[in-house]
Scaffold this motif. Structure first.
Motif, PDB file in Angstrom:
ATOM      1  N   SER A 390      69.507  48.936  72.995  1.00 29.36           N
ATOM      2  CA  SER A 390      71.342  49.817  72.780  1.00 29.36           C
ATOM      3  C   SER A 390      72.312  49.494  71.986  1.00 29.36           C
ATOM      4  O   SER A 390      73.136  50.725  71.818  1.00 29.36           O
ATOM      5  CB  SER A 390      72.101  49.248  74.242  1.00 29.36           C
ATOM      6  OG  SER A 390      72.576  48.455  73.948  1.00 29.36           O
ATOM      7  N   HIS A 391      72.626  48.763  71.075  1.00 26.42           N
ATOM      8  CA  HIS A 391      72.925  48.236  69.884  1.00 26.42           C
ATOM      9  C   HIS A 391      72.758  49.290  69.146  1.00 26.42           C
ATOM     10  O   HIS A 391      73.764  50.450  68.813  1.00 26.42           O
ATOM     11  CB  HIS A 391      72.854  47.051  69.589  1.00 26.42           C
ATOM     12  CG  HIS A 391      73.286  45.426  70.106  1.00 26.42           C
ATOM     13  ND1 HIS A 391      73.476  44.516  69.623  1.00 26.42           N
ATOM     14  CD2 HIS A 391      73.794  45.811  71.677  1.00 26.42           C
ATOM     15  CE1 HIS A 391      73.812  43.942  70.508  1.00 26.42           C
ATOM     16  NE2 HIS A 391      73.911  44.681  71.486  1.00 26.42           N
ATOM     17  N   VAL A 392      71.139  49.991  68.928  1.00 24.11           N
ATOM     18  CA  VAL A 392      70.718  50.674  67.689  1.00 24.11           C
ATOM     19  C   VAL A 392      71.212  52.532  68.376  1.00 24.11           C
ATOM     20  O   VAL A 392      72.036  53.373  67.762  1.00 24.11           O
ATOM     21  CB  VAL A 392      69.611  50.783  67.790  1.00 24.11           C
ATOM     22  CG1 VAL A 392      68.942  51.994  66.494  1.00 24.11           C
ATOM     23  CG2 VAL A 392      69.553  49.721  67.474  1.00 24.11           C
ATOM     24  N   VAL A 393      71.434  52.340  69.709  1.00 22.70           N
ATOM     25  CA  VAL A 393      71.234  53.763  70.929  1.00 22.70           C
ATOM     26  C   VAL A 393      72.944  54.014  70.762  1.00 22.70           C
ATOM     27  O   VAL A 393      73.541  54.948  70.076  1.00 22.70           O
ATOM     28  CB  VAL A 393      70.732  53.710  71.833  1.00 22.70           C
ATOM     29  CG1 VAL A 393      71.448  54.867  73.160  1.00 22.70           C
ATOM     30  CG2 VAL A 393      69.549  53.761  71.824  1.00 22.70           C
ATOM     31  N   HIS A 394      73.932  52.827  70.362  1.00 20.68           N
ATOM     32  CA  HIS A 394      75.368  52.734  70.903  1.00 20.68           C
ATOM     33  C   HIS A 394      75.952  52.543  69.667  1.00 20.68           C
ATOM     34  O   HIS A 394      77.072  52.490  69.872  1.00 20.68           O
ATOM     35  CB  HIS A 394      76.122  52.186  72.172  1.00 20.68           C
ATOM     36  CG  HIS A 394      75.205  53.120  73.638  1.00 20.68           C
ATOM     37  ND1 HIS A 394      75.053  54.188  73.755  1.00 20.68           N
ATOM     38  CD2 HIS A 394      74.317  52.772  73.941  1.00 20.68           C
ATOM     39  CE1 HIS A 394      74.784  54.270  75.260  1.00 20.68           C
ATOM     40  NE2 HIS A 394      73.970  53.263  75.301  1.00 20.68           N
ATOM     41  N   GLU A 395      75.164  52.589  68.905  1.00 17.10           N
ATOM     42  CA  GLU A 395      75.925  52.064  67.066  1.00 17.10           C
ATOM     43  C   GLU A 395      77.045  50.991  66.951  1.00 17.10           C
ATOM     44  O   GLU A 395      78.241  51.391  66.839  1.00 17.10           O
ATOM     45  CB  GLU A 395      76.886  53.604  66.770  1.00 17.10           C
ATOM     46  CG  GLU A 395      75.884  54.918  66.395  1.00 17.10           C
ATOM     47  CD  GLU A 395      76.658  55.801  66.031  1.00 17.10           C
ATOM     48  OE1 GLU A 395      77.785  56.305  66.396  1.00 17.10           O
ATOM     49  OE2 GLU A 395      76.335  56.727  66.105  1.00 17.10           O
ATOM     50  N   LYS A 396      76.229  50.046  68.007  1.00 20.10           N
ATOM     51  CA  LYS A 396      76.940  49.051  67.464  1.00 20.10           C
ATOM     52  C   LYS A 396      78.748  48.775  67.960  1.00 20.10           C
ATOM     53  O   LYS A 396      78.841  48.132  67.748  1.00 20.10           O
ATOM     54  CB  LYS A 396      77.327  48.047  65.661  1.00 20.10           C
ATOM     55  CG  LYS A 396      75.791  47.758  66.071  1.00 20.10           C
ATOM     56  CD  LYS A 396      75.790  47.156  64.202  1.00 20.10           C
ATOM     57  CE  LYS A 396      74.194  46.627  64.188  1.00 20.10           C
ATOM     58  NZ  LYS A 396      74.018  46.778  62.543  1.00 20.10           N
ATOM     59  N   ALA A 397      78.353  49.566  69.354  1.00 14.14           N
ATOM     60  CA  ALA A 397      79.372  49.009  70.526  1.00 14.14           C
ATOM     61  C   ALA A 397      80.259  47.682  70.681  1.00 14.14           C
ATOM     62  O   ALA A 397      79.522  46.567  70.943  1.00 14.14           O
ATOM     63  CB  ALA A 397      79.457  49.901  71.750  1.00 14.14           C
TER      64      ALA A 397
END
Length: 444
Positions: A390-397
């Motif tokens: 999820s970090h990758v998908v959401h660009e480390k939000a």
């Protein structure tokens, strides 16, 4: 109206009140599909006559509101205003009639007519006549107006008399016999009002809460509307509040609720529904704890915010109820099945992880590790992988990273006090070292 005498004004108001009441349907509502356009003529009458009514009411408002002799007129006024301000309704005034609705709400607040007032007897008689049996299916004004009237009576510490409670229960059950979801939910709204504002002794003596629970629980499989889903489960929780003894019967109902909630989360049509249902699972698992207030305060301070929940680890670890013990495996599996929703958007991911985190704290953390050792290794491995993805998908939000850090902190706390003398949890030391290393990586 040219004659401005007080008497003629009162007569005129009575006539206008009757004119503005919604006429009865010619057919039962389950025999015809009702649409807003079917009420265009009625709305036209209201748009034309309501301003005239308000004008005359304003001229002699004090007499109407304060004169004991105007009891009948006040009764009619409340009945009309409840019809007009009920929401949502198929006959509602169009959006450009905001002034008429504002005036109706203003007037309703000024008329002091509670459920124990002299006017209440006449209002009750009116609704008895119009809502008995299947009569309500042609009396849409009374149907929606009655729910609004109950809400209107809920002021301060006022409690409904027993006759209003039993009648409202019967009306709510009748509404729920209709196949249309709208009227089923009107029934639920009535039940919620009763459970919140009925006299507790009367509710428990008449076993009102058990009857409501039995009928409402039948519809928990339905998730056609998020609003209806939330109302249904909220109503069931109000029923639980009225069970005075925590016996096997109460625990069975809690088990039934928890089983259905987990099923519904996995079948939910969207992330929004899943998020709310997970919240209900959490609430159910701490509902009967001795430190209920403590956990409510702890979670209230973090509502909809991805804050660090580590401050509340000891509170959650000490929960006294064991509602979730037999469902721990299913809850862990539910987290994994819902993981695809974490990739929809950063906002959805943040809200979903927040609810999952609270649920984990309440439902999983208090369970002894020896009861979970078979299931946790697989869960840790898969769930952490999902968090990192999820970090990758959401660009480390930032919010998602913060929630991940807190999850890791929870896992570490869960392993820290594990006794080596118990049956080993796979390789406890390995997991503990892995989480420690992972925490440093995520923090970078």
């Amino acid at each position: 109206m040219t004659d401005n005498s007080e008497e003629s004004q009162l007569v005129y108001i009575c006539e206008q009140l009757q004119l503005c009441m919604l006429p009865a349907l010619k057919e039962d509502l389950d025999e015809v599909q009702l649409l807003p356009e079917h009420f265009q003529n009625y709305n036209s009458v209201l748009r034309q006559e309501l301003p005239k009514l308000y004008d005359v009411l304003q001229q002699i408002e004090n007499i109407i509101l304060q004169d004991a002799a105007q009891l009948k007129l006040r009764t009619q006024l409340v009945l009309l205003l409840c019809e007009l301000t009920a929401t949502p309704t198929v006959y509602k005034l169009s959006a450009d009639a905001e002034a008429e609705l504002d005036n109706a709400n203003r007037l309703l607040q000024k008329v002091s007519v509670g459920c124990h007032s002299a006017e209440a007897t006449h209002i009750f008689s009116y609704y008895e006549q119009h809502l008995q049996g299947n009569c309500w299916k042609r009396q849409l004004g009374a149907t929606h107006g009655y729910v609004r009237y109950l809400e209107y009576c809920c002021t301060g510490d006022a409690r409904f008399p027993a006759k209003l409670i039993t009648f409202s229960l019967a009306v709510g059950l009748n509404f729920r016999e209709c196949y249309q979801l709208e009227y089923k939910q009107l029934g639920v709204r009535i039940f919620q009002i009763l459970l919140q504002h009925g006299t507790v002794g009367d509710i428990q003596k008449l076993n009102i809460h058990s009857v409501i629970f039995e009928h409402v629980f039948k519809d928990t499989h339905c998730m056609d509307s998020l609003e209806a889903t939330i109302a249904t489960w909220s109503c069931l929780f109000l029923c639980l509040d009225h069970f005075t003894e925590l016996n096997s019967f109460t625990w069975n109902q809690s088990d039934d609720m928890l089983e259905r909630l987990i099923q519904n989360v996995n079948l939910a049509p969207n992330a929004e529904t899943s998020i709310h249902l997970i919240g209900f699972i959490t609430k159910l698992c701490y509902h009967f704890t001795l430190n209920l207030n403590e956990i409510q305060v702890a979670f209230a301070s973090e509502h909809n915010e991805p804050n660090n929940i580590s401050d509340h680890l000891e509170i959650c670890a000490s929960l006294t109820a064991c509602t979730s013990y037999r469902w721990a495996k299913d809850i862990l599996q539910m987290f994994l099945l819902q993981s695809d929703k974490l990739f929809q958007s950063a906002k959805v991911c943040t809200r979903m992880l927040t609810e999952m985190q609270r649920c984990y704290l309440v439902c999983i953390l208090p369970v002894p590790l020896e009861a979970l050792h078979i299931h946790l290794p697989e869960f840790y491995t898969k769930f952490v992988a999902i968090l990192l993805e999820s970090h990758v998908v959401h660009e480390k939000a930032p919010d998602i990273i913060k929630l991940t850090e807190t999850f890791i902190e929870i896992f570490q706390y869960q392993l820290k006090n594990y006794s080596q003398q118990q049956q080993p949890l796979g390789n406890v030391n390995e997991f503990a070292r892995a989480f420690k290393s992972l925490q440093k990586i995520v923090a970078k």
